[in-house]
Design a protein around this motif. Structure first.
Motif, mmCIF file in Angstrom:
data_model
loop_
_atom_site.group_PDB
_atom_site.id
_atom_site.type_symbol
_atom_site.label_atom_id
_atom_site.label_comp_id
_atom_site.label_asym_id
_atom_site.label_seq_id
_atom_site.Cartn_x
_atom_site.Cartn_y
_atom_site.Cartn_z
ATOM 1 N N GLN A 192 45.166 27.422 45.172
ATOM 2 C CA GLN A 192 45.215 26.618 43.682
ATOM 3 C C GLN A 192 46.421 25.483 44.267
ATOM 4 O O GLN A 192 46.195 24.382 43.738
ATOM 5 C CB GLN A 192 45.827 27.708 42.641
ATOM 6 C CG GLN A 192 44.857 28.496 42.290
ATOM 7 C CD GLN A 192 45.318 29.713 41.234
ATOM 8 O OE1 GLN A 192 46.382 29.561 41.309
ATOM 9 N NE2 GLN A 192 44.529 30.234 40.292
ATOM 10 N N GLU A 193 47.223 25.939 44.879
ATOM 11 C CA GLU A 193 48.330 25.044 45.116
ATOM 12 C C GLU A 193 47.900 23.861 46.003
ATOM 13 O O GLU A 193 47.940 22.734 45.445
ATOM 14 C CB GLU A 193 49.411 25.588 45.906
ATOM 15 C CG GLU A 193 50.798 25.112 45.618
ATOM 16 C CD GLU A 193 51.804 25.932 46.751
ATOM 17 O OE1 GLU A 193 51.644 27.308 46.751
ATOM 18 O OE2 GLU A 193 52.695 25.525 47.341
ATOM 19 N N ALA A 194 47.000 23.962 47.033
ATOM 20 C CA ALA A 194 46.360 23.196 48.142
ATOM 21 C C ALA A 194 45.657 22.349 47.135
ATOM 22 O O ALA A 194 45.468 20.933 47.358
ATOM 23 C CB ALA A 194 45.632 23.777 49.084
ATOM 24 N N ALA A 195 44.455 22.907 46.287
ATOM 25 C CA ALA A 195 43.637 22.014 45.500
ATOM 26 C C ALA A 195 44.277 21.123 44.620
ATOM 27 O O ALA A 195 43.921 20.164 44.470
ATOM 28 C CB ALA A 195 42.566 23.122 44.620
ATOM 29 N N SER A 196 45.354 21.743 43.895
ATOM 30 C CA SER A 196 46.063 20.940 43.041
ATOM 31 C C SER A 196 46.695 19.679 43.586
ATOM 32 O O SER A 196 46.563 18.594 42.946
ATOM 33 C CB SER A 196 47.010 21.774 42.254
ATOM 34 O OG SER A 196 47.847 21.007 41.152
ATOM 35 N N ALA A 197 47.325 20.033 44.824
ATOM 36 C CA ALA A 197 48.074 18.842 45.546
ATOM 37 C C ALA A 197 47.100 17.845 45.904
ATOM 38 O O ALA A 197 47.341 16.722 45.609
ATOM 39 C CB ALA A 197 48.673 19.340 46.763
ATOM 40 N N GLU A 198 45.813 18.454 46.421
ATOM 41 C CA GLU A 198 44.875 17.370 46.673
ATOM 42 C C GLU A 198 44.233 16.332 45.602
ATOM 43 O O GLU A 198 43.894 15.303 45.735
ATOM 44 C CB GLU A 198 43.635 17.874 47.430
ATOM 45 C CG GLU A 198 43.866 17.924 48.940
ATOM 46 C CD GLU A 198 42.949 18.585 49.681
ATOM 47 O OE1 GLU A 198 41.774 18.424 49.250
ATOM 48 O OE2 GLU A 198 43.302 19.342 50.670
ATOM 49 N N ARG A 199 44.212 17.005 44.328
ATOM 50 C CA ARG A 199 43.699 16.206 43.175
ATOM 51 C C ARG A 199 44.792 15.476 42.429
ATOM 52 O O ARG A 199 44.382 14.473 41.854
ATOM 53 C CB ARG A 199 43.209 17.128 42.395
ATOM 54 C CG ARG A 199 42.081 18.030 42.879
ATOM 55 C CD ARG A 199 41.156 18.642 41.649
ATOM 56 N NE ARG A 199 40.102 19.774 42.086
ATOM 57 C CZ ARG A 199 39.189 20.304 41.587
ATOM 58 N NH1 ARG A 199 39.350 19.716 40.273
ATOM 59 N NH2 ARG A 199 38.662 21.387 41.821
#
Lengths: 200, 200
Positions: A192-199
């Motif tokens: 979730q952290e990675a997906a949020s950072a990418e978006r």
């Protein structure tokens, strides 16, 4: 090896091993005298399986016996073996069925599962509780979650089927299911952290 | 609406609402007399968020205040908001770091995450415990699990970003994370059943 050596190898005290012998979840060794017996690698493997079931699976001794009997019965298919391990971990299921939402989901996915079994019922209860708390679990969202967890299950199956023996496969199902759950949930949060950072 | 109506709408008793007001996690209403105030939809939304945090997230009131302050601070990005909700749910992290296995995994995946944060550390601990119990979590297996959970996280993010307001997004992160965990674990077991049946 003697029972004391089996205790050393497995880290399980002699009195616990004797309890397993009395309960029939550890197979007897080959008698060497009136009071002693010889144990081999198959006993080490069995003790590890029993420990995994009791410690990590929270399975009562009666449940362990069911699994052990399945292992010792004449050649069940690996699918049947896994089913036995699975159901023992699930504990007694309810009689309530999976509910309409889950029944529709499983039908839409085309999965061949026991719709009145304990897992489908547990899924039905979890979906209901999450929706009651306000989680927006639409049919489409559930389907996407199900497809992701199917990818997880394929890894699980690969591991179970790659095991050298039926006992080892059982061990992998139990430990893999119970001990890998927290790994998956931690991965979810990191992802979730990675997906949020990418978006962002 | 009056505080008694706010209690009815949310199912939270008046004395609990007054406690939330005193603790500063529920914003004051518009005063209508010396002893009463008027509450609106934003109060209903806030009470629901606080309940979700306390009931499902097990977050202490101090943690709720952190989240509420993040919501009220001048326009943080949605990524920052989610990060705050996330960290509050994680609770105090250890200082131990993620460990080598997880650090390598995250680097290999190319995920932009806080490698010394609480989630990576929790992942490191979970992997270590599972391996100690005999789960065959090789690098390749972990990578496959991580990719499946990334698909889950993408659904999570879609839901959080589709929310109408920042408070609703927070609510979805909290409820979605905590209440959907059991749904995912139940889906895993049903998917194992389906995968096993297909391969049998």
């Amino acid at each position: 090896m003697r029972i004391s050596q089996l205790a050393e190898r497995t880290g399980v005290p002699v009195h616990t091993l004797k309890y397993y012998l009395r309960e029939g979840v550890l197979q007897p060794g080959t008698p060497t005298s009136r009071t002693s017996a010889d144990y081999g690698e198959e006993h080490v493997e069995r003790v590890r399986l029993v420990r995994a079931l009791v410690e990590h699976g929270g399975v009562p001794v009666a449940g362990v016996r069911t699994i052990v009997e399945a292992l010792e019965a004449p050649p069940p298919s690996r699918h049947e073996l896994l089913g036995t391990a699975h159901c023992t971990l699930a504990g007694p299921g309810g009689d309530e069925g999976p509910g309409e939402v889950v029944a529709d989901l499983l039908e839409g996915l085309g999965w061949r599962v026991w719709a009145d079994g304990p897992f489908a019922a547990a899924l039905g209860r979890a979906v209901e509780a999450a929706r009651a708390a306000g989680a927006p679990l639409s049919e489409d969202v559930l389907r996407r979650y199900a497809e992701a967890m199917r990818a997880v299950a394929e890894v699980d199956l690969d591991l179970a089927l790659a095991a050298g023996s039926p006992a080892e496969a059982m061990h992998r199902v139990v430990v893999g299911t119970v001990m890998v759950d927290p790994v998956l949930l931690a991965l979810r949060r990191v992802a979730q952290e990675a997906a949020s950072a990418e978006r962002a």
